[in-house]
Design a protein around this motif. Structure first.
Motif, PDB file in Angstrom:
ATOM      1  N   GLY A  46       0.528  -1.103  -0.139  1.00  0.00           N
ATOM      2  CA  GLY A  46      -0.436   0.437  -0.106  1.00  0.00           C
ATOM      3  C   GLY A  46       1.012   1.292  -0.114  1.00  0.00           C
ATOM      4  N   PRO A  47       0.153   2.046   0.404  1.00  0.00           N
ATOM      5  CA  PRO A  47       0.642   3.732  -0.149  1.00  0.00           C
ATOM      6  C   PRO A  47       2.233   3.682   1.405  1.00  0.00           C
ATOM      7  CG  PRO A  47      -1.316   4.135   0.701  1.00  0.00           C
ATOM      8  CD  PRO A  47      -1.224   2.585   0.429  1.00  0.00           C
ATOM      9  N   GLN A 180       0.047  16.491   4.526  1.00  0.00           N
ATOM     10  CA  GLN A 180      -0.637  15.654   4.217  1.00  0.00           C
ATOM     11  C   GLN A 180      -1.660  15.848   5.098  1.00  0.00           C
ATOM     12  OE1 GLN A 180       1.023  11.661   4.251  1.00  0.00           O
ATOM     13  NE2 GLN A 180      -0.870  10.418   5.887  1.00  0.00           N
ATOM     14  N   ALA A 212      -3.061  10.673   0.750  1.00  0.00           N
ATOM     15  CA  ALA A 212      -2.141   9.523   0.988  1.00  0.00           C
ATOM     16  C   ALA A 212      -2.273   8.304  -0.475  1.00  0.00           C
ATOM     17  CB  ALA A 212      -2.311   8.426   2.043  1.00  0.00           C
ATOM     18  N   THR A 213      -3.298   8.470  -0.443  1.00  0.00           N
ATOM     19  CA  THR A 213      -4.197   7.902  -2.277  1.00  0.00           C
ATOM     20  C   THR A 213      -3.383   7.872  -3.174  1.00  0.00           C
ATOM     21  OG1 THR A 213      -5.740   8.184  -2.138  1.00  0.00           O
ATOM     22  CG2 THR A 213      -5.264   6.138  -0.456  1.00  0.00           C
ATOM     23  N   PRO A 215      -1.605   9.456  -6.560  1.00  0.00           N
ATOM     24  CA  PRO A 215      -0.960   9.377  -7.354  1.00  0.00           C
ATOM     25  C   PRO A 215       0.850  10.149  -7.263  1.00  0.00           C
ATOM     26  CG  PRO A 215      -2.413  10.363  -8.994  1.00  0.00           C
ATOM     27  CD  PRO A 215      -3.156  10.180  -7.468  1.00  0.00           C
ATOM     28  N   ARG A 239       7.208   8.866  -0.027  1.00  0.00           N
ATOM     29  CA  ARG A 239       6.968   8.798  -1.755  1.00  0.00           C
ATOM     30  C   ARG A 239       6.960  10.049  -2.400  1.00  0.00           C
ATOM     31  NH1 ARG A 239       1.346   7.881  -4.939  1.00  0.00           N
ATOM     32  NH2 ARG A 239       1.265   7.330  -3.023  1.00  0.00           N
TER      33      ARG A 239
END
Length: 402
Positions: A46-47, A180, A212-213, A215, A239
């Motif tokens: 996952g992320p 975030q 957080a999801t 791209p 990321r």
């Protein structure tokens, strides 16, 4: 008759001794004379998967500890369940650990939204929820959530320290912030504003957030550049911080970049972003730099280096994921050691909330764990650091958030 009397006396004495021995041992779920079972959710997919290595280190630390005899003669069995950094999945795997695996405690669980999804459940069940891998201030609430304890420095305090630094060194400059869109980002921004004091409304000229999801965050970085900001404050996970640093370089833009402690891994952030693009970046830490030649005689650092060379040959010793993973399990093992043979959930919590003055192998000189029954905050000191293109170097002396 005398013989029979002596035999009965001896038998009674032996039974009494056994009763006393058993009375001294108090066990909660997941505990026996040979084993202590603990659990955690982990972001292996996952992320949040770039943080997964930290959890491999935690498991390896306990393997090494168990090979040396464990804690007080008991091996520690760590059951890890991948939750994909998804709160609904976190709730599911934690229920499995508590209700099916009968773990004594949940230790070192990852993430702010993921821990938020299990905090109420674990407190209702009175299961120790210890050493959370998130610096959200909500974990320090012994009145309402007495079974939940933090580990990391609080994001608010870190943001405040960065704000103070920017006010002193970059007063009047324009700040653009990427954060975030959850408690993580909100806490960092709250602290930043507190540190900037009355200058916050004029110095912070542009804010952008992300999920957080998402791209990519390219459009947010372009928006910060369009606001002509001099400083970019990144309250972003690995990321997204790497994406931001790389995009800033692609735009030919040269602001001063500040990346918080949640995204300062050389391996997971700075190398993917480009070491040239990352040079000069400022962040914070509470940990030693294990590769520093000045620490060659440091017993704690040498123990860590020995562990890492055996468990993960060739891995960068300064990788913050390895350092954190080692340190969290060192703290967990110390809590269990202090429990002795009273391994009830109540006593585990008592020991976890009475660690004031505990020194861990890799915490900087002067940094100790500070938990107390009325204040669960653990690490309160941080240091500003700058990346010189190869490694992190000290920028300021320790800052105490007390």
């Amino acid at each position: 008759m005398r013989v029979f009397g002596f035999v009965f006396f001896l038998a009674g004495a032996l039974l009494a001794a056994v009763d006393v021995s058993q009375a001294q041992k108090q066990y909660g779920p997941g505990v026996s004379d040979t084993e202590i079972k603990i659990g955690q959710n982990a972001p292996f997919s996952g992320p949040g998967s770039s943080y997964g290595f930290q959890y491999r280190v935690m498991a390896a630390y306990l393997d090494a500890l168990n090979a040396r005899g464990g804690v007080n003669g008991r091996r520690i069995l760590l059951i890890q369940k991948d939750d994909g950094y998804s709160p609904p999945k976190t709730a599911e795997v934690i229920r499995q650990l508590v209700e099916n695996e009968d773990v004594l405690a949940i230790v070192g669980s990852f993430g702010t939204p993921t821990n938020a999804a299990i905090q109420k459940y674990l407190n209702l069940k009175k299961v120790p929820h210890l050493l959370i891998q998130s610096g959200a201030s909500r974990w320090n609430d012994p009145e309402h959530f007495p079974w939940t304890t933090p580990y990391s420095p609080f994001y608010v305090g870190e943001g405040r320290a960065i704000g103070h630094f920017l006010l002193e060194e970059y007063g009047g400059k324009k700040i653009g912030a990427l954060y975030q869109a959850d408690d993580v980002g909100r806490d960092f921004m709250k602290g930043l504003r507190e540190g900037l004091k009355a200058e916050a409304p004029t110095m912070i000229v542009k804010e952008a957030n992300y999920q957080a999801t998402d791209p990519t965050i390219d459009s947010q970085i372009v928006a910060l550049k369009s606001a002509a900001t001099d400083i970019v404050f990144l309250a972003a996970q690995n990321r997204f911080a790497a994406q931001a640093i790389r995009k800033i370089a692609e735009l030919g833009w040269k602001p001063q970049i500040i990346s918080t402690s949640i995204a300062n891994s050389v391996k997971e952030v700075l190398v993917p972003a480009g070491e040239a693009a990352s040079t000069g970046l400022i962040s914070t830490t509470s940990y030693k730099t294990p590769s520093d030649p000045a620490l060659r005689s440091d017993a704690g650092v040498q123990e860590y280096l020995s562990f890492l060379s055996k468990a993960f040959p060739g891995h960068d010793p300064d990788d913050i994921a390895a350092i954190r993973g080692f340190s969290v399990m060192e703290a967990a093992a110390e809590i269990l050691r202090r429990c002795g043979d009273n391994l009830t959930r109540e006593n585990v919590l008592k020991q976890a909330t009475n660690l004031r003055g505990l020194r861990l192998s890799l915490l900087m000189e002067g940094v100790t764990i500070q938990t107390a029954p009325g204040d669960y905050s653990a690490i309160r000191q941080i240091q500003l650091i700058r990346f010189d293109g190869e490694k992190w170097v000290k920028l300021r002396e320790l800052i105490d958030d007390e």
